[in-house]
Design an enzyme around this catalytic site. Structure first.
Site, mmCIF file in Angstrom:
data_model
loop_
_atom_site.group_PDB
_atom_site.id
_atom_site.type_symbol
_atom_site.label_atom_id
_atom_site.label_comp_id
_atom_site.label_asym_id
_atom_site.label_seq_id
_atom_site.Cartn_x
_atom_site.Cartn_y
_atom_site.Cartn_z
ATOM 1 N N SER A 1 -17.500 -16.384 2.955
ATOM 2 C CA SER A 1 -19.052 -15.337 3.847
ATOM 3 C C SER A 1 -18.737 -14.013 4.079
ATOM 4 C CB SER A 1 -20.233 -16.325 4.530
ATOM 5 O OG SER A 1 -20.860 -14.939 4.698
ATOM 6 N N TYR B 1 -20.566 -20.416 12.696
ATOM 7 C CA TYR B 1 -20.494 -20.414 11.680
ATOM 8 C C TYR B 1 -19.609 -19.390 11.029
ATOM 9 C CZ TYR B 1 -22.245 -19.426 6.619
ATOM 10 O OH TYR B 1 -22.239 -18.762 5.333
#
Ligand code: NAD
Ligand code: MG
Length: 291
Positions: A183, A196
């Site tokens: 990401s 995360y």
């Protein structure tokens, strides 16, 4: 040819909270996973792929693209996502390929091992692995993050990738490829995604290290690092409702990406045409964020 700033929906969006893990079929606007648009060119002819989180979002777009490029595809997802998964299996079969549905929770090491065994049995081998399942929940403060929540994110995003990859490598021939989903959060972490973002940076390091290790077996390992994409992950707790309404607005493209717009990166990394590409991370983020 088309103007990329105009083709897809722009914010504001409706707040549309769904209980985790969320269903793509209940989102509005409906995400585009390439159902109507993706055209294959035989680039993955005869390949055998396992894709985690293949029911919705980015994994679903990869599953549709892989099947239309000629691969047989097994998808893993949670039992609560059966409705989304069924649509994907139908799309894989409509492309004339074998579609194997393998529901189950990848936070369990034993399940991860049996998942790979079932994929190998169902596909008759395995030469593509897409580690794509992910857990993202927004928390404003480290004080809200209990050990249980932190563990949930790490088990899903890091441990499962480790367990599934380890089991898959035992079956993979030279020429096989592994693609992990990182990401932009690995590079520019937001304050509300502490756990995360930590896992996504870990995925980048895992990818680069493993790539060096297994190239001796002829296996390539790469990662994709998406920016904001319109998927159930975001509306089922991944962002606050306020951020969902403006999702993607802060990119130069002024909109989120649609899963269909990133499937080609997975195809490219899976294809033998990318034979000199390993240990790399590829982005698609509307002009904002690394790599
Ligand atoms: P998504 O909700 O469509 O996909 C995530 C999938 O993870 C779910 O469909 C579910 O099947 C799976 N999953 C979660 N927990 C699981 C568990 N315990 N067991 C089995 N499966 C489980 O959302 P998405 O955005 O397409 O997410 C796919 C990947 O893309 C994730 O790794 C996510 O972190 C990454 N990503 C997404 C974005 C974005 O903006 N959407 C941005 C960067 C990275
Ligand atoms: Mg899903």
């Amino acid at each position: 040819m088309f103007d990329p700033t105009k083709r897809y929906p722009k914010p504001p969006f409706d707040a549309q909270p769904q209980p985790w893990p969320g269903l793509a079929m209940r989102m509005h606007p409906k995400p585009d996973h390439g159902e109507q648009s993706y055209q294959g060119h035989g680039r993955l002819s005869g390949r055998k792929a396992l894709i985690t989180g293949g029911d919705s979002g980015i994994g679903r777009a990869a599953a549709i693209a892989f099947a239309r490029e000629g691969a047989d595809v097994a998808i893993n997802y949670l039992p609560a996502e059966e409705e989304d998964a069924r649509e994907v299996i139908e799309l894989i079969r409509a492309a004339g390929r074998k579609g194997v549905a393998l529901p189950g929770d990848i936070r369990d090491e034993g399940f991860c091992r049996s998942l790979v065994d079932k994929a190998v049995a169902g596909l008759g081998g395995l030469d593509l692995l897409v580690n794509n399942a992910g857990r993202q929940q927004s928390h404003d403060s480290i004080d809200e993050l209990t050990t249980e929540l932190f563990d949930w994110t790490l088990k899903t995003n890091l441990y499962a990738m480790f367990w599934i990859t380890k089991a898959a490598l035992a079956h993979m021939p030279a020429g096989a490829a592994i693609i992990n989903t990182a990401s932009v959060e690995a590079y520019s972490p937001d304050q509300n995604l502490l756990d995360y973002a930590t896992t996504k940076a870990g995925i980048v390091a895992f990818t680069k290290s493993l790539a060096k290790q297994v190239i001796s077996k002829g296996i390539r390992v790469n990662a994709v690092a998406p920016g904001p994409f319109w998927t159930p992950l975001q509306i089922s707790g991944g962002q606050t409702e306020e951020k969902v309404k403006q999702f993607g607005a802060n990119t130069p493209m002024e909109r989120p990406g649609q899963p269909a717009e990133i499937a080609h990166v997975y195809v490219d990394l899976a294809s033998s045409e990318a034979s000199y590409v390993t240990g790399q991370v590829f982005g698609a983020s509307g002009g904002k964020g690394e790599p």
